[in-house]
Design an enzyme around this catalytic site. Structure first.
Site, PDB file in Angstrom:
ATOM      1  N   CYS A   1      -1.081 -13.213   0.847  1.00 57.26           N
ATOM      2  CA  CYS A   1      -1.827 -14.333   1.399  1.00 57.26           C
ATOM      3  C   CYS A   1      -1.653 -15.532   0.477  1.00 57.26           C
ATOM      4  CB  CYS A   1      -3.300 -13.955   1.516  1.00 57.26           C
ATOM      5  SG  CYS A   1      -4.346 -15.246   2.203  1.00 57.26           S
TER       6      CYS A   1
ATOM      7  N   HIS B   1      -4.639 -10.596  10.523  1.00 57.52           N
ATOM      8  CA  HIS B   1      -4.891 -11.150   9.190  1.00 57.52           C
ATOM      9  C   HIS B   1      -5.704 -12.444   9.300  1.00 57.52           C
ATOM     10  CE1 HIS B   1      -3.662 -11.927   4.906  1.00 57.52           C
ATOM     11  NE2 HIS B   1      -3.947 -13.168   5.287  1.00 57.52           N
ATOM     12  N   GLU B   2      -5.312 -13.321  10.227  1.00 56.08           N
ATOM     13  CA  GLU B   2      -5.992 -14.609  10.352  1.00 56.08           C
ATOM     14  C   GLU B   2      -7.387 -14.465  10.960  1.00 56.08           C
ATOM     15  OE1 GLU B   2      -4.582 -16.465   8.457  1.00 56.08           O
ATOM     16  OE2 GLU B   2      -2.552 -15.642   8.567  1.00 56.08           O
TER      17      GLU B   2
ATOM     18  N   HIS C   1      -9.676 -13.586   8.271  1.00 58.12           N
ATOM     19  CA  HIS C   1     -10.087 -14.795   7.539  1.00 58.12           C
ATOM     20  C   HIS C   1     -11.277 -15.456   8.224  1.00 58.12           C
ATOM     21  CE1 HIS C   1      -7.582 -15.728   4.082  1.00 58.12           C
ATOM     22  NE2 HIS C   1      -6.496 -15.357   4.744  1.00 58.12           N
TER      23      HIS C   1
END
Length: 139
Positions: free
Chosen positions: A88, A129-130, A133
């Site tokens: 990241c 993954h996003e 976040h």
């Protein structure tokens, strides 16, 4: 406008607020920052540029490498769990994480129209993954 990458873990661990039509500048800044870092990054969430909104942008290989923006994404289904290593821009090194080979996502496009789509493989992994976040989860 390209923005600096956020590295504050306390900020990154804070769940993001819903995106709104007034966030158009943040959407464009996210795309600009992703494009500027494309040689080392395939996706970003708005909190990575210091904006605590549920906005993600990613390189969609299924669309010829075009950058796609999703607002308020929610993963509604997943299957095909696997272990992987991810890096990241906001963190040094790679970390082990669990991902899914196929996901379904409810989201809004840049005009805030409701959408539902299925993603597989690498694109599905980027989106997961996003979305993490957006939820304040960092690998």
């Amino acid at each position: 406008m390209q923005r600096p990458i956020m590295t504050s873990r306390s900020f990154l661990r804070t769940p993001s607020e819903p995106a709104e039509p007034s966030d158009e500048a943040a959407m464009q800044d996210l795309v600009d920052t992703l494009e500027a870092n494309r040689s080392r990054c395939v996706g970003m969430a708005a909190n990575m540029i210091g904006v605590g909104k549920r906005i993600i942008a990613f390189v969609d290989e299924d669309l010829g490498g075009r950058v796609t923006v999703m607002l308020n994404p929610v993963i509604t289904a997943s299957d095909g769990a696997f272990d992987t290593q991810e890096g990241c821009l906001s963190l040094a090194g790679e970390r082990r994480t669990l991902r899914y080979r196929r996901i379904e996502v409810d989201y809004e496009d840049r005009r805030f129209r409701a959408r539902h789509a299925t993603f597989t493989g690498w694109t599905a992994q980027i989106i997961q993954h996003e979305v993490d976040h957006c939820n304040g989860i960092i690998i």
